[in-house]
Design an enzyme around this catalytic site. Structure first.
Site, PDB file in Angstrom:
ATOM      1  CG  HIS A  26       3.963  -6.300  -4.145  1.00 16.30           C
ATOM      2  ND1 HIS A  26       2.725  -5.744  -4.389  1.00 16.30           N
ATOM      3  CD2 HIS A  26       3.800  -7.097  -3.058  1.00 16.30           C
ATOM      4  CE1 HIS A  26       1.863  -6.178  -3.492  1.00 16.30           C
ATOM      5  NE2 HIS A  26       2.487  -7.011  -2.668  1.00 16.30           N
ATOM      6  CD  GLU A  27       6.594  -9.418  -1.542  1.00 22.01           C
ATOM      7  OE1 GLU A  27       6.709  -9.227  -0.319  1.00 22.01           O
ATOM      8  OE2 GLU A  27       5.515  -9.764  -2.070  1.00 22.01           O
TER       9      GLU A  27
END
Length: 197
Positions: free
Chosen positions: A18-19
């Protein structure tokens, strides 16, 4: 302890992808802030937020440490903000789909109970992470997607009341009412995944 060990791989994968997705898309669009801060990485230790990590373990809804982004470096700030904001969610959905295919293969050729549980947990957590981050509550990605399409004159009010979002999130989770907001988004994502599969 067993539940923790089953959910841990999925949590670490969900946070990392995600990051990394946020940082990588920002980098492609001309913002190297995440890279300079060492956050353009798939190493989960660089992205873990202690409270968000704990919430992921307990409730399967949580958050990571936000990747630093400088939207002023985008050629088109609105489009850049939109793409970067949605990138993490898209990465989680893609990873969930990959895990579904891996699960089908594993179930057919290996069928090990522990491995089944880990992969199913990873699917659930990645979908949950995507759903949670799409909530239109600051500072989550959903609110930044909305910010990217709001008229400039309304940006002031977004930043003025942004801090209230964290309080709302905590209250929704503590009162077990997060599903009221999250379930409609979850249904849409599940239908999308079913169409793709």
């Amino acid at each position: 302890m067993i539940d923790f060990l089953i959910t841990l791989p999925g949590i670490l994968m969900a946070i990392s992808i995600h990051e990394f997705g946020h940082g990588y898309v920002a980098y492609i669009l001309g913002d190297d802030t995440a890279k300079k801060s060492g956050r353009l990485s798939l190493n989960p230790l660089k992205h873990i937020d202690p409270i968000g990590f704990l919430m992921l373990i307990i409730a399967h809804f949580g958050w990571a440490k936000p990747v630093p982004i400088n939207s002023n470096k985008f050629k088109n700030e609105r489009i850049g903000l939109f793409l970067v904001s949605i990138a993490g969610v898209v990465c989680n959905i893609i990873l969930a789909i990959i895990c579904i295919y891996v699960y089908k293969y594993e179930l057919r050729y290996v069928n090990m109970y522990a491995l089944n549980s880990i992969i199913l947990s990873a699917i659930s957590i990645n979908i949950g992470f995507a759903v949670f981050n799409l909530l239109p509550i600051p500072p989550l990605d959903g609110s930044k997607i909305i910010l990217s399409i709001l008229p400039n004159k309304l940006h002031y009010y977004y930043f003025k009341y942004e801090h209230i979002g964290s309080i709302i999130l905590v209250m929704l989770m503590l009162t077990d009412n997060i599903g009221i907001v999250a379930n409609p988004i979850y249904s849409v994502i599940k239908k999308l995944i079913n169409i793709i599969l």
